[in-house]
Design a protein around this motif. Sequence first.
Motif, short mmCIF file in Angstrom:
data_model
loop_
_atom_site.label_atom_id
_atom_site.label_comp_id
_atom_site.label_asym_id
_atom_site.label_seq_id
_atom_site.Cartn_x
_atom_site.Cartn_y
_atom_site.Cartn_z
N SER A 163 -10.11 4.02 -2.06
CA SER A 163 -10.95 5.19 -1.79
C SER A 163 -10.37 6.08 -0.69
N GLU A 164 -9.49 5.49 0.13
CA GLU A 164 -8.90 6.25 1.24
C GLU A 164 -7.82 7.21 0.72
N LYS A 165 -7.81 8.42 1.29
CA LYS A 165 -6.82 9.40 0.89
C LYS A 165 -5.69 9.49 1.90
N THR A 221 0.88 -1.17 0.00
CA THR A 221 0.00 0.00 0.00
C THR A 221 0.91 1.22 0.00
N GLU A 274 1.76 5.58 -1.10
CA GLU A 274 1.31 6.95 -1.29
C GLU A 274 2.13 7.53 -2.44
#
Length: 230
Positions: free
Chosen positions: A212-214, A172, A174
């Motif tokens: 969907s998470e920012k 995961t 960023e």
Amino acid sequence: MHDNDTKRLSRLTAILTQLQTKRLLTATNLAEKFNVSVRTIYRDMKALEQAGVPIITEEGKGYTLMEGYKIPPVMFSEAQANALILAEQLVLKNKETSFIKDYTEAIDKIKAVLRQSDKDKANLLADRTRFEQNLNRQRSSNNISQLQFALTNFFLTRIDYINEQNKTSCRTIEPFAIISTTENWLLIAWCRLRTEFRFFRLDRITNLEILSEKFEQHKMTLQEYFDKYH
């Protein structure tokens, strides 16, 4: 994208800008300005018409835009605007000064009509993109557009990644920046598994899912990142 492709994209963008700023354009004048054949200009005009630009051909005179037509803020989708920013990075590697100047001016005018939110994203992407030209590049990626979207909208992204030992792991990340070396497209991203910034080769990403998470934006430029970590 090959050099000929970037030149054509640049020319189409510049012609569209010219159409908006001048009353009438002739194929001969355009051919001289861009150092191409009149036949090439005919093909360019047809391409713009097929893209939905209302060009009026005045017999014996030249080309003009339908009265009152302007590039609306919604003409470019976010992905299309991002593609233009990436193309701008390719164009900046061209050695012809006048070509760079014409394209940069055209891009600035396009940015001017984007919605403010899209303009902010375009400027962020321009800051977070580096490109080194390599016309012989063999490796490719189908993920650039999705990663651009995740980067500018700060969406967490899940990837399946094959490392140099040929082992696959699920990460995961960023997304922070997209750069190109002479051999590969690379993604710089904060890896939540390793809790640090990592480089990911785009051709080693086998699966990508935008969540969907920012995440909270990393408040630094790409240059500041290099100064801090390298």
